[in-house]
Structures are given as C-alpha cells and as structure tokens.
Design a protein around this motif. Sequence first.
Motif, PDB file in Angstrom:
ATOM      1  N   PHE A  24      12.439  -6.211   0.913  1.00  0.00           N
ATOM      2  CA  PHE A  24      12.109  -4.845   1.313  1.00  0.00           C
ATOM      3  C   PHE A  24      10.881  -4.320   0.577  1.00  0.00           C
ATOM      4  CE2 PHE A  24      16.888  -3.890   2.234  1.00  0.00           C
ATOM      5  CZ  PHE A  24      16.858  -4.798   3.275  1.00  0.00           C
ATOM      6  N   ASP A  25      10.686  -4.762  -0.679  1.00  0.00           N
ATOM      7  CA  ASP A  25       9.590  -4.218  -1.476  1.00  0.00           C
ATOM      8  C   ASP A  25       8.219  -4.705  -1.013  1.00  0.00           C
ATOM      9  OD1 ASP A  25      10.218  -6.803  -2.260  1.00  0.00           O
ATOM     10  OD2 ASP A  25       9.591  -6.489  -4.335  1.00  0.00           O
ATOM     11  N   VAL A  26       8.156  -5.777  -0.225  1.00  0.00           N
ATOM     12  CA  VAL A  26       6.862  -6.269   0.262  1.00  0.00           C
ATOM     13  C   VAL A  26       6.632  -5.929   1.726  1.00  0.00           C
ATOM     14  CG1 VAL A  26       6.849  -8.135  -1.420  1.00  0.00           C
ATOM     15  CG2 VAL A  26       7.777  -8.558   0.870  1.00  0.00           C
ATOM     16  N   MET A  27       7.588  -5.236   2.356  1.00  0.00           N
ATOM     17  CA  MET A  27       7.411  -4.808   3.738  1.00  0.00           C
ATOM     18  C   MET A  27       6.714  -3.451   3.762  1.00  0.00           C
ATOM     19  SD  MET A  27      11.018  -5.870   5.540  1.00  0.00           S
ATOM     20  CE  MET A  27      11.590  -7.561   5.583  1.00  0.00           C
ATOM     21  N   ASP A  28       5.916  -3.222   4.816  1.00  0.00           N
ATOM     22  CA  ASP A  28       5.274  -1.921   4.946  1.00  0.00           C
ATOM     23  C   ASP A  28       6.239  -0.949   5.604  1.00  0.00           C
ATOM     24  OD1 ASP A  28       5.268  -2.491   7.683  1.00  0.00           O
ATOM     25  OD2 ASP A  28       3.186  -3.169   7.680  1.00  0.00           O
ATOM     26  N   ASP A  29       5.726   0.211   6.036  1.00  0.00           N
ATOM     27  CA  ASP A  29       6.603   1.239   6.583  1.00  0.00           C
ATOM     28  C   ASP A  29       6.773   1.150   8.094  1.00  0.00           C
ATOM     29  OD1 ASP A  29       4.091   1.991   7.333  1.00  0.00           O
ATOM     30  OD2 ASP A  29       4.161   4.015   6.478  1.00  0.00           O
ATOM     31  N   ASP A  30       6.466  -0.019   8.665  1.00  0.00           N
ATOM     32  CA  ASP A  30       6.636  -0.240  10.102  1.00  0.00           C
ATOM     33  C   ASP A  30       8.108  -0.048  10.490  1.00  0.00           C
ATOM     34  OD1 ASP A  30       6.793  -1.211  12.708  1.00  0.00           O
ATOM     35  OD2 ASP A  30       5.550  -2.954  12.321  1.00  0.00           O
TER      36      ASP A  30
END
Length: 316
Positions: free
Chosen positions: A16-22
């Motif tokens: 989750f920490d490397v995902m953007d806000d998509d």
Amino acid sequence: MSEQRPFRPEDDSFHFDVMDDDWWATETAWFSFHHPERKLGGWFYSMFRPNIGIVSGGAWIWDETAHLPWEVPFSSNYTALPIPKDQDLTDIKLPTGVSMRMLEPCTSYALGYDDNRRGLFSADLRFDAVMPPEPLTAAGSTFGSAHHYDQFGRVHGEIVLHGERIAIDCLGMRDRTWGRRPENRPRQAGYITGMADPDTGFLAVTNSGEERDEAAYGFLRRDGRTVPLASGWRTGERDAATGVSTSVEMHLTDQEGRELVANGEAVSRIIINRHTFIDINSLIRWDCGGDGIAWGEEQDMWPMHRFEKMMRAKRG
C-alpha cells in the motif's frame, strides 16, 4: 510493462505504501487446491483496494455435481468489506473468512477459512512452495502492467465441508499481484496450469484468437528447472448447450526449446461472476505424454458481452 524483479521477503507484506492514490490501485492474494479423486477444486481469493479501504473475495469449493455458484458445495464472494486495521498480509484474518499467515518468507503459508459459524465450510491448510515465485515479464499478458508472480506448491491439511472432514494433499498454485486493476479491464483470456510432480509442470496465460489462443506468458517446469515460454497455443472443445470447456489441448515451447503437448479433460468447474467478466474455472486432468499425468486448472475468462454474443450465436 512495469519492470519485474524477483519476489522478495518484503513482498509477503502489503504494498500500500508504494501505490499512488488511484481509485483502482489493487493488491491480490490467491491460493488454489484440489482433491483429484473427488473431482473437487477450491480457491481462496482476496482483493484489496487500499485507497477506498475495502477487501473483496472469499472462498469457493466445487465438484462435478454443479457449476453455478449458487449450486456448488460452497461459494462465498464478498464485494466490499473493510480492510482490517493494524494487520499486515503476513498475518491477517479477513472479514471474508479467509486467514493467511506467512511461515517462511516467499515459501510457506498457513491458510484458513471460517464461515462465521454457519457450519458449511472451514479449512486448515498449508502451502509449501516447490519453486521460487516466477515474475510475469510479458507485456502482452492480460494482467497488463501489474506486478504479478506465480508459484506452485504443495497444499496439505484438512477442510471440513458440510460436516465432512476431507484431507487435502495436492500440488496447487498461488499468485500475488499489485498494481492498477480497473473493473472494465479484463479481456478474453486463459490462465492454464498443470503439475505432475514438484519438478514437472506448466503455466500458460493465453490471449484469444480466431482458431486458437496464443500464449502470451508462462513457463515450463521440467527436471526441477523453470524456463519461460517462447511460444505456445491453446485450443479445445466446448459444450454446445452451456459454452463451457470440456477438453483443452496445450502446445508449449520454452526458451530452451523444450516442448510440451498436454491434453486435458475438464472434470469439474465453477462459473464465478467477477464484475464485468466471468471466470469459467475448471479442474483439469492432464495427459502430458512422457511427463505423466498432471492436475491443474483452466481459468477461461470472458467479458460478459463476448460470452453472451457467443451463446446467442449458438442459439441462432
């Protein structure tokens, strides 16, 4: 295609920490198992959308008695339950009933299921890998730009189905993905697996064609060595009344020139409705010639409008 790298111990955790806000940022964890003599197949599948805070999925058990999700021995497919707080994927109990605990990084996992005391289905299983996770590297695969890793392993333990205890000891598959996965993404494709023993098996992800489906990604495992596919194709027969696969034929060649011809019989199946597409998932008994008898699955994935078009044509 996102650059793929070897699966690392930290990949057992959420990303989750490397995902953007998509909105469509997604992470998944899937395990399959089966009982060949009973023609029984099973799945645990969990799909997380961290930016909207939900987990979907659950568990499915099917056999030769039925293929519709409301008629199979067990089907539990949740759509929007809250992701538990303060739990990581290395040790988590989900409101879908699925539980997962990492026992050895990248290799061994305890799997459970609790159907909230309904007494229909529970599970206490363990997955022990027989190969490292294999990264998807083909840009033409239906999985698009998501990070995707596939891994065969031995699944053993016990399930309790409608009060009956059933021992499980098989070679199953798991995969892990994270990346963008919108609901209108899937196109017609196949995800086909088979394993004869811990050192012998195959995976092929195929794209649909007019006369046969071409392999976009996959690997052959032989003599304990896993080599990516160079080419391959899939064809088969379908039931005239329902459109589901009854037999499958695979012709595969890996990057070292090793070849495999596998002829499969669908012994049982379930149709899973997954938002804009259906997954006709069949338990397959494979005759792999000199590689012996293997067991695995054919995930026959169809956008609903394409399956409807095919069936309307069959009905004239």
